[in-house]
Design a protein around this motif. Structure first.
Motif, short mmCIF file in Angstrom:
data_model
loop_
_atom_site.label_atom_id
_atom_site.label_comp_id
_atom_site.label_asym_id
_atom_site.label_seq_id
_atom_site.Cartn_x
_atom_site.Cartn_y
_atom_site.Cartn_z
N ILE A 79 4.54 29.67 25.43
CA ILE A 79 3.34 30.52 25.52
C ILE A 79 2.15 29.92 24.75
N PRO A 80 2.35 29.40 23.51
CA PRO A 80 1.19 28.78 22.84
C PRO A 80 0.61 27.61 23.64
N ALA A 81 1.48 26.77 24.22
CA ALA A 81 0.96 25.62 24.98
C ALA A 81 0.15 26.10 26.17
N LEU A 82 0.66 27.14 26.82
CA LEU A 82 -0.03 27.69 27.99
C LEU A 82 -1.38 28.30 27.60
N ALA A 83 -1.36 29.08 26.51
CA ALA A 83 -2.58 29.80 26.11
C ALA A 83 -3.64 28.84 25.56
N LEU A 84 -3.21 27.90 24.73
CA LEU A 84 -4.20 27.03 24.06
C LEU A 84 -4.84 26.03 25.02
N THR A 85 -4.07 25.56 26.02
CA THR A 85 -4.71 24.68 27.01
C THR A 85 -5.73 25.49 27.81
N ASN A 86 -5.40 26.74 28.07
CA ASN A 86 -6.33 27.59 28.81
C ASN A 86 -7.61 27.84 28.00
N GLN A 87 -7.44 27.93 26.69
CA GLN A 87 -8.61 28.17 25.82
C GLN A 87 -9.36 26.88 25.49
N GLN A 88 -8.94 25.78 26.10
CA GLN A 88 -9.62 24.49 25.93
C GLN A 88 -9.65 24.04 24.46
N MET A 89 -8.57 24.28 23.73
CA MET A 89 -8.54 23.87 22.33
C MET A 89 -7.70 22.60 22.20
N GLN A 90 -8.39 21.48 22.09
CA GLN A 90 -7.74 20.17 22.17
C GLN A 90 -6.65 19.95 21.11
N VAL A 91 -7.06 20.03 19.84
CA VAL A 91 -6.09 19.67 18.78
C VAL A 91 -4.92 20.66 18.74
N PRO A 92 -5.20 21.98 18.75
CA PRO A 92 -4.06 22.91 18.78
C PRO A 92 -3.18 22.73 20.02
N SER A 93 -3.79 22.36 21.16
CA SER A 93 -2.98 22.13 22.37
C SER A 93 -2.05 20.96 22.16
N GLU A 94 -2.55 19.91 21.50
CA GLU A 94 -1.70 18.73 21.26
C GLU A 94 -0.48 19.13 20.43
N ALA A 95 -0.73 19.94 19.38
CA ALA A 95 0.38 20.36 18.52
C ALA A 95 1.36 21.23 19.31
N ALA A 96 0.81 22.15 20.12
CA ALA A 96 1.67 23.08 20.86
C ALA A 96 2.52 22.35 21.89
N ILE A 97 1.91 21.40 22.58
CA ILE A 97 2.67 20.70 23.63
C ILE A 97 3.72 19.80 22.98
N ALA A 98 3.41 19.26 21.80
CA ALA A 98 4.39 18.42 21.10
C ALA A 98 5.60 19.28 20.73
N ARG A 99 5.35 20.50 20.29
CA ARG A 99 6.46 21.39 19.93
C ARG A 99 7.28 21.78 21.17
N LEU A 100 6.56 22.02 22.26
CA LEU A 100 7.25 22.39 23.50
C LEU A 100 8.14 21.25 23.97
N ARG A 101 7.61 20.04 23.90
CA ARG A 101 8.40 18.86 24.33
C ARG A 101 9.61 18.67 23.43
#
Ligand code: HEM
Length: 411
Positions: free
Chosen positions: A202-224
């Motif tokens: 959910i964080p990866a989905l929400a943060l990419t939608n909110q166009q937040m680059q650095v938090p998206s990187e962290a969230a997708i790294a955790r998801l992976r």
């Protein structure tokens, strides 16, 4: 079976004259690198975007064969013909080299997984391309025919169709129909996995939608990281009951692709790549008869989007009878689905909700009900501006409800 790629002499000759795709990109070129290690991704995407943009000027005929399809795709515009021929050539090279594209779409992913069993003949004709695609494997024949139908839909609807995902046709093989049910212990495990997955998804989905680059990187790294560690466990649970389609592989591919897109700064595309995962998992749980509370939210989400998206695009002049009739119907459907959410217990410790979050959940569920009632009232009273406002307003309480199940950490 070995890959067979046969090309007519005309096509082979034309290949020699196809320019290097990189050289064709103009100075105004925009866009990221695409998935890691895929040098042709951007060029190929530009070509099919061009085709989608110009879909109204493309004609297509599909003839079903017992073992595949014969297609004729043409245009009266010379530039479109060139790009179409370039596209088909590029896609065939991908099939031949096992270099997939559009992996977020189950049908495309599946087609590439069976690339070895595809026999393709391509003929460049003056106003387009004629293609004969066949296979000896009955399931691959179905895939070929389903894919040809999707290409026809691209031609018919352009980008609106390209945004959608497309289902894999059911295999007639015994393995698909004999899907066994999970034991109680497996059900409990899958429930717990699902909740843990959602906490990182959910964080990866929400943060990419909110166009937040650095938090998206962290969230997708955790998801992976989560997916990499837990894959074999999830596979063990889903594997024996899965048909040929292996949805978990599709999910892993989508995450990998989203990661590459985040690295390339393409957050909207990354969000798009992640979006279908929730429906895929909902379908899987449905198939094994697992009741998972968040699936009630996932089901509501799809109907909600069919209300919110058109409302956001509409303006007071564009509203007509048909728009209102559709909105009315969807609003009733959304209300019914939300009743199911209201009847669902979210108290499982797997969700790790604090008391405060439980309270917030109650509040948001009530807020969504209020928003759904408001849209009904607005439809009854008939003021267009109020209707549009009420339609758009059903999203925030849902988003807040859904996000409670994500673990946002410091993001
Ligand atoms: C209006 C838009 C498009 C047109 C006219 C078009 C046309 C075609 C044609 C004529 C073929 C040969 C197979 C057949 O005739 O069924 C083909 C194959 C293919 N297209 Fe497209 N396409 C379009 C959009 C896209 C998009 C958006 C994608 C997404 C990546 C895509 C991916 C592929 C792939 C992977 C193949 C090769 C697989 C196969 O043929 O089995 N196409 N396309």
């Amino acid at each position: 079976m070995k890959a067979i790629l046969s090309m007519s002499a005309v096509y082979a000759a034309c290949l020699l004259f196809v320019q290097d795709a990189d050289a064709q990109r103009g100075p105004g070129f925009r866009g990221g690198r695409g998935p890691r290690g895929d040098a042709n991704f951007v060029a190929d995407r530009d070509t099919f975007h061009f085709l989608l943009e110009n879909h109204k000027q493309i004609k297509r005929q599909v003839t079903l064969l017992a073992n595949g399809v014969e297609t004729l795709t043409t245009s009266e515009d010379k530039q479109i013909v060139e790009r179409l021929q370039e596209h088909v050539k590029a896609m065939y090279e991908r099939v031949e080299k096992g270099n997939p594209i559009r992996r977020r779409d189950p049908l495309f992913d599946e087609l590439f997984r069976h690339a070895e069993k595809l026999d393709m003949k391509l003929e460049l004709v003056p106003d387009g391309v004629r293609v004969v695609e066949t296979s000896d494997d009955p399931f691959v024949v179905k895939l070929i025919q389903a894919h040809a139908a999707v290409v026809s839909k691209f031609v018919e609807h352009g980008f609106a169709e390209a945004q959608k995902n497309h289902a894999i046709p059911p295999a007639d093989s015994p393995s698909a129909s004999s899907a066994s049910k999970l034991t109680e212990e497996q059900q409990r495990k899958l429930l717990s996995f699902s909740a843990a997955f959602d906490r990182v998804y959910i964080p990866a989905l929400a943060l990419t939608n909110q166009q937040m680059q650095v938090p998206s990187e962290a969230a997708i790294a955790r998801l992976r990281a989560w997916t990499d560690t837990k894959s074999s466990d999830v596979r063990e649970l889903l594997g024996p009951v899965s048909s040929d389609s292996e949805p978990w592989t599709t999910i892993q591919n989508a995450i990998e692709q989203a990661d590459a897109l985040v690295q390339a700064g393409q957050l909207s595309e990354a969000h798009e790549a992640l979006e279908p995962i929730r429906s895929l998992l909902t379908e899987e749980r449905k198939r094994v008869s697992l009741t998972y509370p968040i699936d009630r939210l996932n089901e509501f989400h799809d109907v909600m989007e069919s209300i919110v998206k058109p409302a956001m695009k509409a303006n007071l002049e564009s509203i007509d009878e048909q728009f209102l009739a559709q909105l009315s119907e969807k609003a009733v459907e959304a209300s019914t689905l939300w009743s199911r959410v209201e009847q669902t217990s979210f108290t499982s410790p797997d969700f790790q909700l604090t008391d405060e979050e439980h309270q917030k959940l109650e509040q948001m569920i009530a807020a969504e009900r209020k928003a759904l009632t408001q849209i009904q009232h607005a439809l009854r009273d008939g003021d267009y501006a109020t209707i549009l406002q009420a339609a758009i307003a059903i999203k925030p309480p849902f988003a807040k409800t859904y996000m409670l199940f994500g673990d946002f950490q410091d993001e």
